[in-house]
Design a protein around this motif. Structure first.
Motif, PDB file in Angstrom:
ATOM      1  N   GLY A  39       7.650  15.979  -0.251  1.00  0.00           N
ATOM      2  CA  GLY A  39       6.541  15.045  -0.336  1.00  0.00           C
ATOM      3  C   GLY A  39       7.028  13.611  -0.393  1.00  0.00           C
ATOM      4  O   GLY A  39       7.912  13.267  -1.178  1.00  0.00           O
ATOM      5  N   VAL A  40       6.458  12.779   0.448  1.00  0.00           N
ATOM      6  CA  VAL A  40       6.871  11.379   0.562  1.00  0.00           C
ATOM      7  C   VAL A  40       5.639  10.491   0.514  1.00  0.00           C
ATOM      8  O   VAL A  40       4.595  10.818   1.097  1.00  0.00           O
ATOM      9  CB  VAL A  40       7.648  11.136   1.882  1.00  0.00           C
ATOM     10  CG1 VAL A  40       7.962   9.663   2.070  1.00  0.00           C
ATOM     11  CG2 VAL A  40       8.934  11.947   1.894  1.00  0.00           C
ATOM     12  N   TRP A  41       5.760   9.381  -0.198  1.00  0.00           N
ATOM     13  CA  TRP A  41       4.700   8.382  -0.238  1.00  0.00           C
ATOM     14  C   TRP A  41       5.072   7.207   0.655  1.00  0.00           C
ATOM     15  O   TRP A  41       6.182   6.683   0.575  1.00  0.00           O
ATOM     16  CB  TRP A  41       4.487   7.876  -1.662  1.00  0.00           C
ATOM     17  CG  TRP A  41       3.797   8.855  -2.568  1.00  0.00           C
ATOM     18  CD1 TRP A  41       4.382   9.699  -3.457  1.00  0.00           C
ATOM     19  CD2 TRP A  41       2.385   9.067  -2.668  1.00  0.00           C
ATOM     20  NE1 TRP A  41       3.434  10.446  -4.105  1.00  0.00           N
ATOM     21  CE2 TRP A  41       2.190  10.078  -3.646  1.00  0.00           C
ATOM     22  CE3 TRP A  41       1.274   8.521  -2.038  1.00  0.00           C
ATOM     23  CZ2 TRP A  41       0.934  10.537  -4.006  1.00  0.00           C
ATOM     24  CZ3 TRP A  41       0.019   8.985  -2.388  1.00  0.00           C
ATOM     25  CH2 TRP A  41      -0.151   9.976  -3.352  1.00  0.00           C
ATOM     26  N   LEU A  42       4.144   6.813   1.517  1.00  0.00           N
ATOM     27  CA  LEU A  42       4.291   5.609   2.328  1.00  0.00           C
ATOM     28  C   LEU A  42       3.405   4.531   1.715  1.00  0.00           C
ATOM     29  O   LEU A  42       2.178   4.679   1.653  1.00  0.00           O
ATOM     30  CB  LEU A  42       3.877   5.876   3.781  1.00  0.00           C
ATOM     31  CG  LEU A  42       3.859   4.664   4.710  1.00  0.00           C
ATOM     32  CD1 LEU A  42       5.248   4.055   4.836  1.00  0.00           C
ATOM     33  CD2 LEU A  42       3.315   5.039   6.083  1.00  0.00           C
ATOM     34  N   GLN A 112       9.159   3.855   2.013  1.00  0.00           N
ATOM     35  CA  GLN A 112       8.966   5.290   1.876  1.00  0.00           C
ATOM     36  C   GLN A 112       9.720   5.741   0.634  1.00  0.00           C
ATOM     37  O   GLN A 112      10.922   5.480   0.499  1.00  0.00           O
ATOM     38  CB  GLN A 112       9.469   6.040   3.109  1.00  0.00           C
ATOM     39  CG  GLN A 112       8.518   5.964   4.305  1.00  0.00           C
ATOM     40  CD  GLN A 112       9.021   6.763   5.487  1.00  0.00           C
ATOM     41  OE1 GLN A 112      10.092   6.501   6.007  1.00  0.00           O
ATOM     42  NE2 GLN A 112       8.254   7.755   5.909  1.00  0.00           N
ATOM     43  N   ILE A 113       9.015   6.402  -0.261  1.00  0.00           N
ATOM     44  CA  ILE A 113       9.607   6.820  -1.520  1.00  0.00           C
ATOM     45  C   ILE A 113       9.337   8.306  -1.727  1.00  0.00           C
ATOM     46  O   ILE A 113       8.351   8.846  -1.226  1.00  0.00           O
ATOM     47  CB  ILE A 113       9.045   6.022  -2.713  1.00  0.00           C
ATOM     48  CG1 ILE A 113       7.520   6.158  -2.792  1.00  0.00           C
ATOM     49  CG2 ILE A 113       9.448   4.565  -2.634  1.00  0.00           C
ATOM     50  CD1 ILE A 113       6.903   5.476  -3.985  1.00  0.00           C
ATOM     51  N   THR A 114      10.233   8.935  -2.438  1.00  0.00           N
ATOM     52  CA  THR A 114      10.065  10.341  -2.770  1.00  0.00           C
ATOM     53  C   THR A 114      10.136  10.509  -4.273  1.00  0.00           C
ATOM     54  O   THR A 114      10.951   9.850  -4.931  1.00  0.00           O
ATOM     55  CB  THR A 114      11.154  11.200  -2.089  1.00  0.00           C
ATOM     56  OG1 THR A 114      10.981  12.558  -2.445  1.00  0.00           O
ATOM     57  CG2 THR A 114      12.540  10.764  -2.476  1.00  0.00           C
ATOM     58  N   PRO A 115       9.283  11.322  -4.852  1.00  0.00           N
ATOM     59  CA  PRO A 115       9.312  11.502  -6.316  1.00  0.00           C
ATOM     60  C   PRO A 115      10.625  12.122  -6.767  1.00  0.00           C
ATOM     61  O   PRO A 115      11.137  13.058  -6.164  1.00  0.00           O
ATOM     62  CB  PRO A 115       8.128  12.428  -6.591  1.00  0.00           C
ATOM     63  CG  PRO A 115       7.243  12.305  -5.388  1.00  0.00           C
ATOM     64  CD  PRO A 115       8.166  12.060  -4.240  1.00  0.00           C
TER      65      PRO A 115
END
Length: 503
Positions: A39-42, A112-115
């Motif tokens: 899961g990645v947040w943009l 782009q970040i990943t938890p």
């Protein structure tokens, strides 16, 4: 002594291989299983302002090591602007510059970040020297009453902060809190109250991540210095620690946005949840990791394809060692089955079998004719090499003409090895007869099929290419097999008659 030395070598190879693989997995985030998604947040920040026909300089605070997240990709979209990332003691900032601009402008910054739930880096900066807090007369009395009430029921900076937040939350019953909140925002009021109590505090800004949200604004939070580290508090609920899905964007230093050469600036945020292959994410972020000098992903694509096959050889060698040492299957050559199995990976199983049988069979027939010419060994082998090349060329051209686009991969079917195989089988035919040729030939094909089935497994292909250090573990297993001196599985048949006579 030799056994002791071997045990130490095996232990070293196993520990080194597993340790290096685990370090690569943790530092580069390469998954241990293929096909996994992450899961990645943009998150996109849009800076809007009106330029005033003058040189423009925009300085915007961007996140740096946010707790609970890992940034693995960032980019900016700014037509006509120069862009750079400036890192200093005050934080990390994105800067856009342009010689002259006029009218509405829009600048974009995306990350782009990943938890990373286990990744909770706290800020290490020390608070600046505290300055005295000034109040109006009525405000000073109300502030002192709130601080005294909170101090009486607290013993640490954290508990004092929680008690002050509780006091401000009961503003419907507390006149002192209502008086101060009429002028100050909760987060600003808390920093002033804590400063008067001798506790450093500051306001930080962040985002609560929600899928497919647009035009979001930063949420103010409170960070309190406890003497060793900074702890985050929600200024309204008093929740301690970083909330779930909260991205800390602006921590300290200058303001969030500094603009020169423009006016009417504003910042809006949009966010989107994505799912990308975990291995693709590892490729993106591997260039920023110190361990990436051992990564195969930095090689050119054509070389990566070669190494994908080359790094499967140790697994095939392990299969051959097990089948020859423990089971007792006889093969033509020691590791010829590994090469045959690699060829099957490229041609697929059925075409590979047909190619191999056709070439070796035709080569044996031609070799039997060459034996009547009484040629020397070198000349005979050179002739067989030319014959093998000709047969491979004809087989590939015939397959393409018939509509089969899978030719014979010359790299996986080494010409010299096949030539020697034909030569050895022909000599074996002359010395031991056709039965021995069939035994060793069928044994080679059987082991090659087992090696092919192992090497074609997605998990083995994934681990061998992305964690090449695991081949040290395979080497350790082969060394252990080399010490086996017991009976092979096929040799047990020799003692079946003895077992019956003992009864």
């Amino acid at each position: 002594m030799s056994r002791v030395s071997l045990c130490w070598i095996v232990a070293f190879l196993v520990v080194a291989g597993l340790s290096l693989a685990w370090v690569r997995h943790t530092t580069m985030q390469i998954p241990l299983k293929p096909g996994r998604d992450t899961g990645v947040w943009l998150v996109e920040a849009r800076v809007d302002f009106t330029a005033e026909q003058a040189p423009v300089l925009v300085s915007f605070s961007v996140p740096h090591n946010p707790p609970g997240f890992r940034i693995f990709n960032e980019q900016a979209a700014s037509s006509g602007y120069g862009f750079s990332i400036i890192e200093s003691k005050e934080g990390r900032r994105a800067e856009w510059s342009r010689r002259a601009a006029g009218g509405p402008q829009a600048l974009y910054y995306k990350i782009q970040i990943t938890p990373q739930p286990g990744l909770q880096p706290g800020p290490t900066d020390l608070p600046p020297p505290m300055e005295p807090v000034f109040w109006e007369a009525s405000e000073a009395t109300a502030a002192k009453a709130l601080i005294d009430a909170a101090t009486s029921t607290s013993s640490t900076p954290e508990s004092l902060t929680r008690e002050l937040i509780k006091g401000l939350g009961a503003r419907a019953k507390e006149q002192n809190a209502a008086l101060l909140l009429a002028r100050y925002k909760p987060e600003i009021l808390l920093t002033r109250l804590l400063a008067q109590a001798g506790v450093p505090a500051r306001v930080v800004l962040g985002l609560f991540l929600e899928d497919n949200r647009r035009n979001q604004n930063l949420v103010p939070m409170l960070e309190v210095f406890t003497g060793k580290t900074w702890i985050l508090f929600h200024p309204e609920t008093g929740q301690q620690g970083v909330p779930e899905n909260f991205l800390l964007w602006h921590r300290s230093g200058p303001s969030l946005l500094d603009l020169s050469g423009g006016s009417m600036s504003r910042v809006n945020f949009s966010m989107l949840s994505q799912s990308i292959p975990a291995l693709e994410m590892a490729r993106i972020q591997s260039s920023n990791q110190g361990f990436s000098f051992l990564s195969m992903h930095h090689l050119p694509l054509d070389q990566q394809g070669v190494f994908r096959l080359l790094l499967l050889i140790p697994m095939g060698a392990l299969v051959v060692a097990i089948m020859r040492i423990l089971v007792g299957i006889r093969t033509s050559g020691t590791f010829m089955p590994v090469l045959i199995g690699m060829a099957f990976l490229q041609t697929s199983l059925v075409p590979g079998l047909l190619y191999f049988l056709a070439i070796v069979g035709a080569g044996l027939l031609l070799r039997s004719y060459l034996s009547y010419l009484n040629l020397l060994l070198v000349a005979r082998i050179a002739t067989i090499v030319i014959i093998v090349i000709t047969l491979i060329t004809l087989a590939s051209l015939t397959a393409i003409r018939l509509g089969f686009h899978t030719g014979i991969p010359v790299t996986a079917f080494p010409i010299i090895i096949i030539a020697w195989t034909i030569e050895r089988m022909s000599i074996l035919w002359e010395e031991e007869g056709m039965r021995e040729v069939m035994v060793q030939g069928s044994g080679s094909l059987g082991v090659a099929l087992l090696a092919y089935l192992c090497m074609r497994q997605p998990l083995i292909a994934h681990l061998s290419f992305n964690f090449p250090e695991l081949n040290l573990v395979i080497a350790a297993l082969i060394l252990l097999l080399g010490q086996y001196t017991g009976y092979r599985l096929f040799e047990l048949r020799r003692f079946a008659a003895m077992k019956g006579s003992l009864k």
